[in-house]
Design an enzyme around this catalytic site. Structure first.
Site, PDB file in Angstrom:
ATOM      1  N   ARG A  55       0.858  -1.188   0.000  1.00  0.00           N
ATOM      2  CA  ARG A  55       0.000   0.000   0.000  1.00  0.00           C
ATOM      3  C   ARG A  55       0.891   1.234   0.000  1.00  0.00           C
ATOM      4  O   ARG A  55       1.646   1.460   0.937  1.00  0.00           O
ATOM      5  CB  ARG A  55      -0.919   0.014   1.234  1.00  0.00           C
ATOM      6  CG  ARG A  55      -1.933   1.153   1.215  1.00  0.00           C
ATOM      7  CD  ARG A  55      -2.923   1.057   2.354  1.00  0.00           C
ATOM      8  NE  ARG A  55      -2.378   1.537   3.613  1.00  0.00           N
ATOM      9  CZ  ARG A  55      -3.013   1.475   4.780  1.00  0.00           C
ATOM     10  NH1 ARG A  55      -4.207   0.900   4.849  1.00  0.00           N
ATOM     11  NH2 ARG A  55      -2.477   1.962   5.876  1.00  0.00           N
ATOM     12  N   SER A  82     -12.756  -3.802   1.317  1.00  0.00           N
ATOM     13  CA  SER A  82     -12.965  -3.196   2.634  1.00  0.00           C
ATOM     14  C   SER A  82     -14.445  -2.950   2.880  1.00  0.00           C
ATOM     15  O   SER A  82     -15.151  -2.451   1.996  1.00  0.00           O
ATOM     16  CB  SER A  82     -12.214  -1.859   2.728  1.00  0.00           C
ATOM     17  OG  SER A  82     -10.827  -2.047   2.633  1.00  0.00           O
ATOM     18  N   LYS A 100      -4.044   5.733   8.725  1.00  0.00           N
ATOM     19  CA  LYS A 100      -5.069   6.017   7.707  1.00  0.00           C
ATOM     20  C   LYS A 100      -5.912   7.170   8.221  1.00  0.00           C
ATOM     21  O   LYS A 100      -6.840   6.982   9.010  1.00  0.00           O
ATOM     22  CB  LYS A 100      -5.912   4.772   7.432  1.00  0.00           C
ATOM     23  CG  LYS A 100      -6.662   4.876   6.107  1.00  0.00           C
ATOM     24  CD  LYS A 100      -7.209   3.542   5.656  1.00  0.00           C
ATOM     25  CE  LYS A 100      -7.866   3.706   4.288  1.00  0.00           C
ATOM     26  NZ  LYS A 100      -8.534   2.495   3.848  1.00  0.00           N
TER      27      LYS A 100
END
Length: 211
Positions: free
Chosen positions: A40, A109, A138
């Site tokens: 990521r 998700s 995040k």
């Protein structure tokens, strides 16, 4: 049937991994027991993702750990990754599946029970459920759901679920008690002084929780 083990799912963070890099962090974590590795990197661009992803693929050869690419379908295909993980805002799962084909793992998700229940098991292979806790890795995450919320979302999901959001070794028992198939961790491994030892601690708790 696709084979993958969600139990100890490492999400790499380029900033946290800056000291030794994402590739070396992944190598050490897999040596310590990580079963899945997600690349990521929101700032790398597709070319950067492909470069890092190919290096990751090399260090994961023969380990059994699966390489998942976050969001970037083009990079996932170019790398020959084991899978792709998308969020609700990225693209719809049916389009993603059409692009990656039937053989690649697809994760999605979900932040609510309604989203979890709406998952099509013919399209999606696993759900990422959370955030369990608030997490600085995040910034724009949704409202934390806690372990009670986790149990509700896991029960609603027709496919296996991995919990995410501020999780550490001490949370393993609660994650598995809620019915999740594993936990995704970021700062519990990435950026630690010894990623292999940090992973071993979590893996030991997973063995206890599953015993």
């Amino acid at each position: 049937m696709k084979s993958f083990d969600l139990s100890l799912y490492l999400v790499l963070d380029p900033d946290l991994c800056a000291g030794i890099g994402m590739v070396e962090t992944a190598r050490l974590a897999v040596a310590g027991g990580a079963t899945m590795v997600q690349l990521r990197d929101k700032h790398a661009g597709t070319a950067g993702m492909i470069e890092t992803g190919r290096a990751l693929k090399q260090v994961l050869v023969g380990t059994g750990a699966r390489l998942i690419v976050n969001d970037d379908v083009e990079a996932a295909i170019a790398i020959g990754a084991d899978g792709l993980h998308i969020g609700q805002e990225d693209m719809d799962a049916v389009s993603a599946r059409a692009m990656i084909g039937p053989g690649m793992i697809l994760g999605l998700s979900v932040e609510t029970a309604a989203l979890a229940a709406a998952v099509d098991p013919d399209v999606v292979d696993y759900t990422g459920v959370g955030p369990v806790f608030a997490t600085p890795t995040k910034a724009n995450h949704k409202q934390p759901i806690g372990f009670d919320g986790l149990a509700i979302l896991v029960a609603a999901s027709p496919v296996p679920s991995v919990a995410i959001g501020g999780l550490k070794a001490e949370h393993v028992a609660d994650v598995f008690a809620a019915g999740a198939s594993g936990l995704a961790v970021v700062s519990a491994i990435s950026g630690t002084p010894d990623p292999e030892a940090a992973t071993r601690r979590i893996a030991a708790e997973i063995r206890k929780a599953r015993a």
